[in-house]
Write a protein that holds these residues in place. Structure first.
Motif, PDB file in Angstrom:
ATOM      1  N   THR A  68       0.849  -1.200   0.000  1.00 13.97           N
ATOM      2  CA  THR A  68       0.000   0.000   0.000  1.00 13.97           C
ATOM      3  C   THR A  68       0.878   1.240   0.000  1.00 13.97           C
ATOM      4  N   VAL A  69       0.563   2.179  -0.890  1.00 15.54           N
ATOM      5  CA  VAL A  69       1.393   3.376  -1.043  1.00 15.54           C
ATOM      6  C   VAL A  69       0.514   4.517  -1.569  1.00 15.54           C
ATOM      7  N   LYS A  70       0.872   5.741  -1.208  1.00 10.83           N
ATOM      8  CA  LYS A  70       0.247   6.911  -1.837  1.00 10.83           C
ATOM      9  C   LYS A  70       0.904   7.116  -3.207  1.00 10.83           C
ATOM     10  N   MET A  71       0.096   7.428  -4.213  1.00 10.04           N
ATOM     11  CA  MET A  71       0.645   7.475  -5.573  1.00 10.04           C
ATOM     12  C   MET A  71       1.828   8.435  -5.751  1.00 10.04           C
ATOM     13  N   PRO A  72       1.827   9.649  -5.180  1.00  9.96           N
ATOM     14  CA  PRO A  72       3.002  10.509  -5.363  1.00  9.96           C
ATOM     15  C   PRO A  72       4.280   9.912  -4.755  1.00  9.96           C
ATOM     16  N   ASP A  73       4.118   8.933  -3.834  1.00 12.67           N
ATOM     17  CA  ASP A  73       5.283   8.288  -3.219  1.00 12.67           C
ATOM     18  C   ASP A  73       5.697   7.015  -3.968  1.00 12.67           C
ATOM     19  N   TYR A  74       4.972   6.676  -5.027  1.00 16.05           N
ATOM     20  CA  TYR A  74       5.318   5.482  -5.821  1.00 16.05           C
ATOM     21  C   TYR A  74       6.755   5.631  -6.333  1.00 16.05           C
ATOM     22  N   ARG A  75       7.533   4.558  -6.262  1.00 14.03           N
ATOM     23  CA  ARG A  75       8.950   4.652  -6.625  1.00 14.03           C
ATOM     24  C   ARG A  75       9.146   4.393  -8.118  1.00 14.03           C
ATOM     25  N   TRP A  76       8.837   5.440  -8.905  1.00 19.50           N
ATOM     26  CA  TRP A  76       9.100   5.358 -10.334  1.00 19.50           C
ATOM     27  C   TRP A  76      10.598   5.217 -10.567  1.00 19.50           C
ATOM     28  N   GLY A  77      10.986   4.459 -11.549  1.00 17.05           N
ATOM     29  CA  GLY A  77      12.406   4.293 -11.784  1.00 17.05           C
ATOM     30  C   GLY A  77      12.707   3.780 -13.174  1.00 17.05           C
ATOM     31  N   ILE A  78      13.960   3.351 -13.345  1.00 21.75           N
ATOM     32  CA  ILE A  78      14.487   2.966 -14.664  1.00 21.75           C
ATOM     33  C   ILE A  78      14.882   1.500 -14.612  1.00 21.75           C
ATOM     34  N   PHE A  79      14.104   0.663 -15.283  1.00 27.99           N
ATOM     35  CA  PHE A  79      14.322  -0.789 -15.215  1.00 27.99           C
ATOM     36  C   PHE A  79      14.437  -1.350 -16.625  1.00 27.99           C
ATOM     37  N   ALA A 227      17.766  -3.184 -33.087  1.00 25.90           N
ATOM     38  CA  ALA A 227      19.215  -3.399 -33.001  1.00 25.90           C
ATOM     39  C   ALA A 227      19.836  -2.537 -31.907  1.00 25.90           C
ATOM     40  N   PHE A 228      19.167  -1.428 -31.528  1.00 31.05           N
ATOM     41  CA  PHE A 228      19.656  -0.577 -30.442  1.00 31.05           C
ATOM     42  C   PHE A 228      19.296  -1.256 -29.124  1.00 31.05           C
ATOM     43  N   ASP A 229      20.270  -1.900 -28.508  1.00 27.97           N
ATOM     44  CA  ASP A 229      20.015  -2.827 -27.405  1.00 27.97           C
ATOM     45  C   ASP A 229      19.375  -2.165 -26.181  1.00 27.97           C
ATOM     46  N   PRO A 230      19.780  -0.951 -25.767  1.00 26.73           N
ATOM     47  CA  PRO A 230      19.103  -0.339 -24.612  1.00 26.73           C
ATOM     48  C   PRO A 230      17.608  -0.130 -24.856  1.00 26.73           C
ATOM     49  N   LEU A 231      17.211   0.208 -26.075  1.00 26.81           N
ATOM     50  CA  LEU A 231      15.789   0.345 -26.399  1.00 26.81           C
ATOM     51  C   LEU A 231      15.095  -1.012 -26.333  1.00 26.81           C
ATOM     52  N   SER A 232      15.737  -2.027 -26.890  1.00 23.28           N
ATOM     53  CA  SER A 232      15.174  -3.383 -26.856  1.00 23.28           C
ATOM     54  C   SER A 232      14.945  -3.838 -25.419  1.00 23.28           C
ATOM     55  N   ARG A 233      15.940  -3.658 -24.563  1.00 25.41           N
ATOM     56  CA  ARG A 233      15.833  -4.119 -23.174  1.00 25.41           C
ATOM     57  C   ARG A 233      14.780  -3.324 -22.401  1.00 25.41           C
ATOM     58  N   THR A 234      14.677  -2.025 -22.681  1.00 18.56           N
ATOM     59  CA  THR A 234      13.672  -1.187 -22.036  1.00 18.56           C
ATOM     60  C   THR A 234      12.273  -1.680 -22.379  1.00 18.56           C
ATOM     61  N   CYS A 235      12.032  -1.939 -23.666  1.00 18.62           N
ATOM     62  CA  CYS A 235      10.687  -2.337 -24.108  1.00 18.62           C
ATOM     63  C   CYS A 235      10.346  -3.752 -23.655  1.00 18.62           C
ATOM     64  N   ARG A 236      11.337  -4.625 -23.570  1.00 21.93           N
ATOM     65  CA  ARG A 236      11.059  -5.987 -23.112  1.00 21.93           C
ATOM     66  C   ARG A 236      10.512  -5.968 -21.691  1.00 21.93           C
ATOM     67  N   PHE A 237      11.056  -5.111 -20.833  1.00 23.66           N
ATOM     68  CA  PHE A 237      10.524  -5.052 -19.470  1.00 23.66           C
ATOM     69  C   PHE A 237       9.170  -4.348 -19.435  1.00 23.66           C
ATOM     70  N   MET A 238       8.986  -3.306 -20.237  1.00 24.55           N
ATOM     71  CA  MET A 238       7.696  -2.602 -20.272  1.00 24.55           C
ATOM     72  C   MET A 238       6.558  -3.543 -20.654  1.00 24.55           C
ATOM     73  N   LEU A 239       6.837  -4.530 -21.490  1.00 24.96           N
ATOM     74  CA  LEU A 239       5.803  -5.465 -21.938  1.00 24.96           C
ATOM     75  C   LEU A 239       5.212  -6.270 -20.777  1.00 24.96           C
ATOM     76  N   THR A 240       6.009  -6.547 -19.754  1.00 27.02           N
ATOM     77  CA  THR A 240       5.474  -7.302 -18.604  1.00 27.02           C
ATOM     78  C   THR A 240       4.386  -6.491 -17.904  1.00 27.02           C
ATOM     79  N   GLU A 241       4.553  -5.162 -17.879  1.00 27.73           N
ATOM     80  CA  GLU A 241       3.564  -4.298 -17.232  1.00 27.73           C
ATOM     81  C   GLU A 241       2.374  -4.025 -18.155  1.00 27.73           C
ATOM     82  N   GLU A 242       2.631  -3.927 -19.459  1.00 28.43           N
ATOM     83  CA  GLU A 242       1.560  -3.635 -20.422  1.00 28.43           C
ATOM     84  C   GLU A 242       0.481  -4.715 -20.403  1.00 28.43           C
TER      85      GLU A 242
END
Length: 470
Positions: A68-79, A227-242
Protein backbone atom coordinates in the motif's frame (compact mmCIF):
# COMPACT_ATOMS: atom_id res chain seq x y z
CA UNK A 1 19.15 -11.14 -12.36
CA UNK A 2 19.11 -7.33 -12.06
CA UNK A 3 17.77 -6.22 -8.70
CA UNK A 4 16.54 -2.66 -8.22
CA UNK A 5 18.01 -0.41 -5.55
CA UNK A 6 15.15 1.38 -3.81
CA UNK A 7 17.44 3.28 -1.46
CA UNK A 8 18.47 5.57 -4.32
CA UNK A 9 16.62 8.74 -5.23
CA UNK A 10 15.78 7.22 -8.63
CA UNK A 11 15.36 3.43 -8.31
CA UNK A 12 17.18 1.75 -11.19
CA UNK A 13 19.08 -1.28 -12.42
CA UNK A 14 21.31 0.66 -14.85
CA UNK A 15 24.05 1.56 -12.33
CA UNK A 16 23.06 5.21 -12.30
CA UNK A 17 25.24 5.90 -9.28
CA UNK A 18 28.38 5.50 -11.40
CA UNK A 19 27.25 8.05 -14.02
CA UNK A 20 27.08 11.28 -12.03
CA UNK A 21 26.32 13.51 -15.04
CA UNK A 22 23.35 11.39 -16.10
CA UNK A 23 22.18 11.04 -12.49
CA UNK A 24 22.21 14.83 -12.00
CA UNK A 25 20.33 15.37 -15.27
CA UNK A 26 17.61 12.89 -14.31
CA UNK A 27 17.40 14.28 -10.77
CA UNK A 28 16.83 17.70 -12.36
CA UNK A 29 13.96 16.22 -14.46
CA UNK A 30 12.39 14.33 -11.53
CA UNK A 31 10.73 17.32 -9.76
CA UNK A 32 9.22 18.42 -13.10
CA UNK A 33 7.74 14.93 -13.46
CA UNK A 34 6.33 14.99 -9.90
CA UNK A 35 4.86 18.44 -10.51
CA UNK A 36 3.23 17.14 -13.72
CA UNK A 37 1.85 14.14 -11.77
CA UNK A 38 0.34 16.36 -9.07
CA UNK A 39 -1.30 18.65 -11.63
CA UNK A 40 -2.32 16.22 -14.38
CA UNK A 41 -2.30 12.80 -12.70
CA UNK A 42 -5.39 11.24 -11.02
CA UNK A 43 -7.45 14.18 -9.76
CA UNK A 44 -8.17 14.40 -6.00
CA UNK A 45 -6.70 10.99 -5.11
CA UNK A 46 -3.08 11.90 -4.34
CA UNK A 47 -3.53 11.26 -0.60
CA UNK A 48 -5.31 7.90 -0.98
CA UNK A 49 -3.52 4.71 0.11
CA UNK A 50 -3.53 2.37 -2.90
CA UNK A 51 -2.66 -1.33 -3.06
CA UNK A 52 -0.11 -1.21 -5.88
CA UNK A 53 2.40 -3.48 -7.57
CA UNK A 54 6.02 -2.37 -7.83
CA UNK A 55 9.00 -4.06 -9.46
CA UNK A 56 11.88 -4.99 -7.13
CA UNK A 57 13.80 -6.86 -9.84
CA UNK A 58 13.27 -7.58 -13.53
CA UNK A 59 13.05 -11.37 -13.32
CA UNK A 60 9.79 -13.33 -13.12
CA UNK A 61 9.91 -13.47 -9.29
CA UNK A 62 10.58 -9.82 -8.58
CA UNK A 63 8.66 -7.68 -10.99
CA UNK A 64 5.39 -7.78 -9.00
CA UNK A 65 5.86 -6.77 -5.36
CA UNK A 66 2.59 -5.64 -3.71
CA UNK A 67 2.05 -3.05 -1.00
CA UNK A 68 0.00 0.00 0.00
CA UNK A 69 1.39 3.38 -1.04
CA UNK A 70 0.25 6.91 -1.84
CA UNK A 71 0.65 7.47 -5.57
CA UNK A 72 3.00 10.51 -5.36
CA UNK A 73 5.28 8.29 -3.22
CA UNK A 74 5.32 5.48 -5.82
CA UNK A 75 8.95 4.65 -6.63
CA UNK A 76 9.10 5.36 -10.33
CA UNK A 77 12.41 4.29 -11.78
CA UNK A 78 14.49 2.97 -14.66
CA UNK A 79 14.32 -0.79 -15.22
CA UNK A 80 15.78 -2.61 -18.21
CA UNK A 81 15.42 -6.34 -18.90
CA UNK A 82 18.63 -8.29 -18.34
CA UNK A 83 21.00 -8.16 -21.33
CA UNK A 84 21.21 -11.08 -23.75
CA UNK A 85 24.85 -12.16 -24.01
CA UNK A 86 26.38 -11.40 -27.43
CA UNK A 87 22.98 -10.38 -28.83
CA UNK A 88 22.89 -10.09 -32.63
CA UNK A 89 20.66 -7.96 -34.86
CA UNK A 90 17.73 -10.20 -35.83
CA UNK A 91 16.44 -8.58 -39.05
CA UNK A 92 17.16 -6.09 -41.82
CA UNK A 93 20.22 -5.45 -43.92
CA UNK A 94 22.59 -5.72 -40.93
CA UNK A 95 21.14 -9.00 -39.66
CA UNK A 96 23.67 -11.13 -37.75
CA UNK A 97 25.89 -8.21 -36.74
CA UNK A 98 26.33 -7.34 -33.04
CA UNK A 99 23.48 -5.30 -31.52
CA UNK A 100 24.37 -1.65 -30.90
CA UNK A 101 25.11 -0.41 -27.39
CA UNK A 102 25.29 3.20 -28.62
CA UNK A 103 23.24 5.09 -31.21
CA UNK A 104 24.82 5.07 -34.69
CA UNK A 105 25.09 8.66 -35.90
CA UNK A 106 23.18 8.06 -39.14
CA UNK A 107 20.11 6.77 -37.24
CA UNK A 108 20.19 9.28 -34.41
CA UNK A 109 17.25 11.47 -35.44
CA UNK A 110 15.05 8.53 -36.49
CA UNK A 111 15.64 6.62 -33.25
CA UNK A 112 15.01 9.76 -31.23
CA UNK A 113 11.70 10.28 -33.04
CA UNK A 114 10.63 6.67 -32.39
CA UNK A 115 11.45 6.99 -28.68
CA UNK A 116 9.75 10.40 -28.33
CA UNK A 117 6.58 9.18 -30.08
CA UNK A 118 6.40 6.12 -27.81
CA UNK A 119 7.22 8.22 -24.74
CA UNK A 120 4.54 10.79 -25.57
CA UNK A 121 1.75 8.20 -25.36
CA UNK A 122 2.56 7.31 -21.74
CA UNK A 123 1.78 10.60 -19.93
CA UNK A 124 -0.97 11.27 -22.49
CA UNK A 125 -3.04 8.30 -21.29
CA UNK A 126 -2.65 9.38 -17.65
CA UNK A 127 -3.97 12.83 -18.62
CA UNK A 128 -6.86 11.29 -20.57
CA UNK A 129 -7.90 9.22 -17.54
CA UNK A 130 -7.25 11.71 -14.74
CA UNK A 131 -10.92 12.33 -13.83
CA UNK A 132 -12.14 8.71 -14.00
CA UNK A 133 -11.65 8.10 -10.28
CA UNK A 134 -14.69 10.28 -9.56
CA UNK A 135 -17.02 7.76 -11.24
CA UNK A 136 -15.31 4.46 -10.38
CA UNK A 137 -17.65 1.42 -10.39
CA UNK A 138 -15.78 -0.17 -7.43
CA UNK A 139 -12.62 0.08 -5.32
CA UNK A 140 -11.25 -2.90 -7.27
CA UNK A 141 -11.61 -0.92 -10.52
CA UNK A 142 -10.28 2.27 -8.94
CA UNK A 143 -7.14 0.42 -7.88
CA UNK A 144 -6.71 -1.04 -11.38
CA UNK A 145 -7.01 2.44 -12.89
CA UNK A 146 -4.30 3.72 -10.56
CA UNK A 147 -2.05 0.72 -11.28
CA UNK A 148 -2.32 1.48 -15.00
CA UNK A 149 -1.61 5.17 -14.32
CA UNK A 150 1.52 4.69 -12.22
CA UNK A 151 2.90 2.18 -14.75
CA UNK A 152 2.31 4.61 -17.61
CA UNK A 153 4.27 7.07 -15.50
CA UNK A 154 7.09 4.55 -15.18
CA UNK A 155 7.02 3.89 -18.93
CA UNK A 156 7.56 7.63 -19.40
CA UNK A 157 10.62 7.34 -17.14
CA UNK A 158 11.90 4.47 -19.32
CA UNK A 159 11.83 6.61 -22.46
CA UNK A 160 13.19 9.69 -20.69
CA UNK A 161 16.17 7.64 -19.48
CA UNK A 162 16.99 6.68 -23.08
CA UNK A 163 16.68 10.29 -24.23
CA UNK A 164 18.95 11.55 -21.44
CA UNK A 165 21.48 8.72 -21.62
CA UNK A 166 21.97 8.49 -25.39
CA UNK A 167 20.84 11.72 -27.10
CA UNK A 168 22.65 14.54 -25.28
CA UNK A 169 21.14 18.02 -25.25
CA UNK A 170 18.55 17.10 -27.90
CA UNK A 171 17.36 14.24 -25.69
CA UNK A 172 17.14 16.45 -22.60
CA UNK A 173 15.05 19.00 -24.51
CA UNK A 174 12.75 16.28 -25.83
CA UNK A 175 12.29 14.97 -22.26
CA UNK A 176 11.14 18.44 -21.18
CA UNK A 177 8.71 18.58 -24.11
CA UNK A 178 7.12 15.29 -23.01
CA UNK A 179 5.81 17.17 -19.98
CA UNK A 180 4.94 20.34 -21.93
CA UNK A 181 2.48 18.71 -24.35
CA UNK A 182 -0.92 17.75 -22.90
CA UNK A 183 -3.74 15.51 -24.09
CA UNK A 184 -6.39 17.53 -25.92
CA UNK A 185 -4.49 20.83 -25.52
CA UNK A 186 -5.44 23.20 -28.37
CA UNK A 187 -1.94 24.66 -28.58
CA UNK A 188 0.34 21.76 -27.61
CA UNK A 189 -1.57 18.49 -28.10
CA UNK A 190 -0.08 15.02 -27.84
CA UNK A 191 1.62 13.73 -31.00
CA UNK A 192 -0.88 10.97 -31.91
CA UNK A 193 -4.56 11.89 -32.32
CA UNK A 194 -5.94 8.89 -30.36
CA UNK A 195 -4.16 10.25 -27.28
CA UNK A 196 -6.08 13.52 -27.54
CA UNK A 197 -9.49 11.77 -27.38
CA UNK A 198 -11.24 12.24 -24.02
CA UNK A 199 -11.61 9.10 -21.89
CA UNK A 200 -14.46 10.44 -19.79
CA UNK A 201 -16.34 7.25 -18.82
CA UNK A 202 -15.40 3.74 -17.77
CA UNK A 203 -16.75 2.06 -20.89
CA UNK A 204 -14.28 4.21 -22.87
CA UNK A 205 -11.54 3.31 -20.36
CA UNK A 206 -12.10 -0.44 -20.82
CA UNK A 207 -12.12 0.01 -24.61
CA UNK A 208 -8.99 2.16 -24.42
CA UNK A 209 -7.11 -0.42 -22.34
CA UNK A 210 -8.35 -3.22 -24.62
CA UNK A 211 -7.71 -1.61 -28.02
CA UNK A 212 -5.26 1.27 -27.56
CA UNK A 213 -3.01 -0.41 -24.99
CA UNK A 214 -2.98 -3.44 -27.31
CA UNK A 215 -1.55 -1.17 -30.01
CA UNK A 216 1.02 -0.21 -27.36
CA UNK A 217 1.86 -3.89 -26.93
CA UNK A 218 2.53 -4.24 -30.66
CA UNK A 219 4.63 -1.07 -30.82
CA UNK A 220 6.68 -2.20 -27.80
CA UNK A 221 7.12 -5.68 -29.30
CA UNK A 222 8.42 -4.21 -32.55
CA UNK A 223 10.81 -1.88 -30.67
CA UNK A 224 11.91 -4.80 -28.47
CA UNK A 225 13.40 -6.30 -31.66
CA UNK A 226 15.50 -3.16 -32.27
CA UNK A 227 19.21 -3.40 -33.00
CA UNK A 228 19.66 -0.58 -30.44
CA UNK A 229 20.02 -2.83 -27.40
CA UNK A 230 19.10 -0.34 -24.61
CA UNK A 231 15.79 0.35 -26.40
CA UNK A 232 15.17 -3.38 -26.86
CA UNK A 233 15.83 -4.12 -23.17
CA UNK A 234 13.67 -1.19 -22.04
CA UNK A 235 10.69 -2.34 -24.11
CA UNK A 236 11.06 -5.99 -23.11
CA UNK A 237 10.52 -5.05 -19.47
CA UNK A 238 7.70 -2.60 -20.27
CA UNK A 239 5.80 -5.47 -21.94
CA UNK A 240 5.47 -7.30 -18.60
CA UNK A 241 3.56 -4.30 -17.23
CA UNK A 242 1.56 -3.63 -20.42
CA UNK A 243 -0.09 -7.08 -20.10
CA UNK A 244 -1.97 -5.90 -16.98
CA UNK A 245 -3.40 -2.91 -18.84
CA UNK A 246 -4.95 -5.16 -21.49
CA UNK A 247 -6.22 -7.51 -18.74
CA UNK A 248 -8.08 -4.54 -17.23
CA UNK A 249 -9.70 -3.84 -20.60
CA UNK A 250 -10.60 -7.40 -21.49
CA UNK A 251 -12.03 -8.35 -18.09
CA UNK A 252 -13.75 -4.97 -17.75
CA UNK A 253 -15.61 -5.41 -21.04
CA UNK A 254 -16.40 -9.06 -20.18
CA UNK A 255 -17.96 -7.87 -16.91
CA UNK A 256 -20.03 -5.25 -18.77
CA UNK A 257 -21.31 -7.96 -21.14
CA UNK A 258 -22.05 -10.31 -18.23
CA UNK A 259 -24.09 -7.69 -16.36
CA UNK A 260 -26.00 -6.68 -19.51
CA UNK A 261 -26.92 -10.33 -20.15
CA UNK A 262 -28.13 -10.68 -16.54
CA UNK A 263 -30.37 -7.65 -17.00
CA UNK A 264 -31.69 -8.92 -20.34
CA UNK A 265 -32.67 -12.20 -18.64
CA UNK A 266 -34.22 -10.38 -15.67
CA UNK A 267 -36.44 -8.22 -17.89
CA UNK A 268 -37.01 -10.99 -20.46
CA UNK A 269 -36.08 -8.76 -23.39
CA UNK A 270 -33.12 -7.55 -25.44
CA UNK A 271 -34.73 -4.29 -26.57
CA UNK A 272 -31.98 -1.63 -26.10
CA UNK A 273 -34.39 0.94 -24.64
CA UNK A 274 -35.59 -1.50 -21.98
CA UNK A 275 -32.02 -2.60 -21.17
CA UNK A 276 -31.04 1.05 -20.73
CA UNK A 277 -34.10 1.73 -18.58
CA UNK A 278 -32.96 -1.15 -16.33
CA UNK A 279 -29.58 0.57 -15.86
CA UNK A 280 -27.29 -1.51 -18.08
CA UNK A 281 -25.26 -0.87 -21.24
CA UNK A 282 -27.20 -2.29 -24.18
CA UNK A 283 -25.15 -4.40 -26.61
CA UNK A 284 -25.65 -2.09 -29.65
CA UNK A 285 -24.14 0.78 -27.62
CA UNK A 286 -21.19 -1.41 -26.64
CA UNK A 287 -20.73 -2.21 -30.36
CA UNK A 288 -20.55 1.53 -31.11
CA UNK A 289 -17.82 2.00 -28.50
CA UNK A 290 -15.89 -0.92 -29.98
CA UNK A 291 -16.22 0.63 -33.46
CA UNK A 292 -14.96 3.98 -32.15
CA UNK A 293 -11.95 2.82 -30.14
CA UNK A 294 -10.85 0.05 -32.50
CA UNK A 295 -10.93 2.33 -35.56
CA UNK A 296 -9.19 5.09 -33.59
CA UNK A 297 -6.43 2.64 -32.61
CA UNK A 298 -6.00 1.28 -36.16
CA UNK A 299 -4.59 4.62 -37.32
CA UNK A 300 -1.77 4.29 -34.77
CA UNK A 301 -0.07 1.71 -37.01
CA UNK A 302 0.42 4.25 -39.81
CA UNK A 303 -0.21 4.15 -43.56
CA UNK A 304 -0.64 0.85 -45.41
CA UNK A 305 2.26 1.79 -47.72
CA UNK A 306 5.11 3.38 -45.81
CA UNK A 307 8.68 4.25 -46.79
CA UNK A 308 9.40 4.98 -43.10
CA UNK A 309 8.48 1.44 -42.00
CA UNK A 310 10.62 0.05 -44.85
CA UNK A 311 13.64 2.12 -43.80
CA UNK A 312 13.18 1.36 -40.09
CA UNK A 313 13.11 -2.37 -40.80
CA UNK A 314 15.96 -2.40 -43.31
CA UNK A 315 18.14 -0.35 -40.94
CA UNK A 316 17.39 -2.57 -37.92
CA UNK A 317 15.58 0.13 -35.91
CA UNK A 318 12.12 -1.48 -35.62
CA UNK A 319 11.23 -5.09 -36.42
CA UNK A 320 7.99 -7.01 -36.61
CA UNK A 321 6.49 -8.17 -33.29
CA UNK A 322 7.85 -11.67 -32.54
CA UNK A 323 10.30 -11.41 -35.45
CA UNK A 324 11.61 -14.95 -34.85
CA UNK A 325 8.26 -16.45 -35.96
CA UNK A 326 8.96 -15.38 -39.57
CA UNK A 327 11.27 -17.16 -42.03
CA UNK A 328 12.47 -14.19 -44.08
CA UNK A 329 14.12 -11.49 -41.93
CA UNK A 330 15.48 -9.30 -44.74
CA UNK A 331 12.41 -8.99 -47.04
CA UNK A 332 14.25 -7.64 -50.07
CA UNK A 333 12.51 -10.12 -52.41
CA UNK A 334 9.06 -10.37 -50.74
CA UNK A 335 5.83 -8.64 -51.77
CA UNK A 336 2.40 -8.07 -50.20
CA UNK A 337 -1.05 -7.73 -51.75
CA UNK A 338 -3.10 -4.76 -50.50
CA UNK A 339 -6.71 -3.80 -51.08
CA UNK A 340 -6.86 -0.10 -52.01
CA UNK A 341 -9.77 2.11 -53.15
CA UNK A 342 -8.45 1.64 -56.70
CA UNK A 343 -8.38 -2.16 -56.36
CA UNK A 344 -5.77 -4.79 -55.40
CA UNK A 345 -2.19 -3.56 -55.39
CA UNK A 346 1.03 -5.55 -54.94
CA UNK A 347 3.75 -3.66 -53.06
CA UNK A 348 7.19 -4.59 -51.68
CA UNK A 349 6.76 -6.31 -48.29
CA UNK A 350 9.16 -3.79 -46.72
CA UNK A 351 6.69 -1.00 -47.54
CA UNK A 352 3.67 -2.92 -46.17
CA UNK A 353 4.97 -3.71 -42.67
CA UNK A 354 2.48 -1.38 -40.97
CA UNK A 355 -0.32 -3.39 -42.55
CA UNK A 356 1.31 -6.69 -41.52
CA UNK A 357 1.39 -5.46 -37.93
CA UNK A 358 -2.20 -4.13 -38.16
CA UNK A 359 -3.41 -7.58 -39.31
CA UNK A 360 -1.65 -9.29 -36.39
CA UNK A 361 -3.18 -6.74 -34.01
CA UNK A 362 -6.72 -7.40 -35.27
CA UNK A 363 -6.30 -11.17 -34.87
CA UNK A 364 -5.29 -10.49 -31.27
CA UNK A 365 -8.32 -8.20 -30.78
CA UNK A 366 -10.61 -10.97 -32.07
CA UNK A 367 -9.73 -13.23 -29.12
CA UNK A 368 -11.69 -11.10 -26.65
CA UNK A 369 -14.64 -10.71 -29.00
CA UNK A 370 -14.89 -14.48 -29.39
CA UNK A 371 -15.07 -14.85 -25.59
CA UNK A 372 -17.73 -12.15 -25.20
CA UNK A 373 -19.76 -13.60 -28.07
CA UNK A 374 -19.63 -17.02 -26.40
CA UNK A 375 -21.09 -15.39 -23.27
CA UNK A 376 -23.90 -13.88 -25.36
CA UNK A 377 -24.54 -17.16 -27.21
CA UNK A 378 -24.63 -19.20 -23.99
CA UNK A 379 -27.17 -16.73 -22.58
CA UNK A 380 -29.42 -17.52 -25.56
CA UNK A 381 -29.25 -14.20 -27.43
CA UNK A 382 -28.56 -13.73 -31.15
CA UNK A 383 -26.56 -10.45 -31.03
CA UNK A 384 -22.83 -10.72 -31.92
CA UNK A 385 -20.11 -8.14 -31.37
CA UNK A 386 -17.76 -7.52 -34.31
CA UNK A 387 -14.62 -5.55 -35.12
CA UNK A 388 -14.97 -2.75 -37.68
CA UNK A 389 -13.19 -2.99 -41.03
CA UNK A 390 -9.66 -1.56 -41.20
CA UNK A 391 -11.07 0.88 -43.81
CA UNK A 392 -13.67 2.42 -41.47
CA UNK A 393 -13.10 5.96 -40.13
CA UNK A 394 -9.47 6.12 -41.20
CA UNK A 395 -7.64 9.46 -41.10
CA UNK A 396 -4.34 8.28 -42.61
CA UNK A 397 -3.41 5.86 -45.37
CA UNK A 398 -5.14 4.75 -48.57
CA UNK A 399 -8.64 4.86 -47.05
CA UNK A 400 -8.24 8.18 -45.21
CA UNK A 401 -11.33 10.39 -45.32
CA UNK A 402 -13.34 8.00 -47.49
CA UNK A 403 -16.98 7.20 -46.62
CA UNK A 404 -16.67 3.53 -45.63
CA UNK A 405 -19.14 1.65 -43.43
CA UNK A 406 -18.00 -0.62 -40.54
CA UNK A 407 -18.15 -3.66 -42.85
CA UNK A 408 -15.66 -2.01 -45.24
CA UNK A 409 -18.04 -0.99 -48.04
CA UNK A 410 -17.63 2.34 -49.80
CA UNK A 411 -20.92 4.26 -49.49
CA UNK A 412 -22.06 7.71 -50.54
CA UNK A 413 -20.90 10.65 -48.42
CA UNK A 414 -24.55 11.47 -47.59
CA UNK A 415 -25.29 7.92 -46.43
CA UNK A 416 -22.07 7.84 -44.39
CA UNK A 417 -22.84 11.08 -42.56
CA UNK A 418 -26.45 10.04 -41.99
CA UNK A 419 -25.48 6.63 -40.52
CA UNK A 420 -22.33 7.57 -38.57
CA UNK A 421 -24.28 8.25 -35.31
CA UNK A 422 -25.53 4.65 -35.59
CA UNK A 423 -21.99 3.30 -35.97
CA UNK A 424 -20.07 5.20 -33.28
CA UNK A 425 -21.35 6.70 -30.01
CA UNK A 426 -23.67 9.66 -30.58
CA UNK A 427 -23.96 12.54 -28.13
CA UNK A 428 -27.06 10.89 -26.65
CA UNK A 429 -25.22 7.54 -26.33
CA UNK A 430 -22.39 9.23 -24.44
CA UNK A 431 -24.88 11.11 -22.26
CA UNK A 432 -26.60 7.82 -21.40
CA UNK A 433 -23.31 6.07 -20.56
CA UNK A 434 -22.29 9.08 -18.43
CA UNK A 435 -25.61 8.81 -16.58
CA UNK A 436 -24.62 5.30 -15.44
CA UNK A 437 -21.28 6.47 -14.04
CA UNK A 438 -22.04 6.62 -10.33
CA UNK A 439 -19.11 6.38 -7.93
CA UNK A 440 -19.13 3.23 -5.76
CA UNK A 441 -16.45 3.04 -3.05
CA UNK A 442 -17.88 0.64 -0.47
CA UNK A 443 -15.52 -2.38 -0.37
CA UNK A 444 -16.90 -5.28 -2.41
CA UNK A 445 -19.80 -3.30 -3.89
CA UNK A 446 -20.17 -2.77 -7.67
CA UNK A 447 -22.01 -0.21 -9.80
CA UNK A 448 -25.24 -1.63 -11.21
CA UNK A 449 -24.01 -1.63 -14.85
CA UNK A 450 -21.03 -3.98 -14.32
CA UNK A 451 -20.63 -7.50 -12.86
CA UNK A 452 -18.04 -8.15 -10.12
CA UNK A 453 -14.71 -9.67 -11.16
CA UNK A 454 -14.16 -13.42 -10.82
CA UNK A 455 -11.35 -12.89 -8.32
CA UNK A 456 -9.49 -10.18 -6.45
CA UNK A 457 -5.91 -9.00 -6.80
CA UNK A 458 -2.91 -11.02 -5.60
CA UNK A 459 -5.14 -13.69 -3.98
CA UNK A 460 -7.04 -11.09 -1.94
CA UNK A 461 -10.86 -11.16 -1.92
CA UNK A 462 -12.89 -8.87 -4.18
CA UNK A 463 -14.20 -7.25 -0.93
CA UNK A 464 -10.70 -6.08 0.09
CA UNK A 465 -10.29 -2.30 0.57
CA UNK A 466 -7.89 -1.83 -2.37
CA UNK A 467 -7.99 1.97 -2.06
CA UNK A 468 -8.26 3.66 1.32
CA UNK A 469 -9.79 7.08 0.76
CA UNK A 470 -9.15 9.97 3.14
Amino acid sequence: MSSINYSEKIPNNVNLVNDRTLQRALEHWQPHFLQWWQHLGPRDFQSADVYLRTAISVDAQGWAHYGTVKMPDYRWGIFLADPVAERKIGFGDQMGQPAWQQVPGEYRSTLRRLIVTQGDTEPASVEQQRLLGHTCPSLYDLRNLFQVNVEEGRHLWAMVYLLHAYFGRDGREEAEELLARHSGDADKPRILSTFNEPVSDWLSFYCFTYFTDRDGKYQLKSLAESAFDPLSRTCRFMLTEEAHHMFVGETGLARVVKRTLEVMKEIGAEDPARVRAAGAVDLPTLQKYINFWCSSSLDLFGSEISSNSAANFANGLKGRPDETQYQDHVLRESSFSLETPEGPQTVPMLNALNEVMRESYLKDCEIGLKRWNRQIERAGFAFRLTLPSTRFRRTIGAWAGLPVDPKGNLVSKELYEKNLPGWIPSESDRAFVHSLMKKVVEPGKMAAWIAPPDRGINNLPVEYEYVKLH
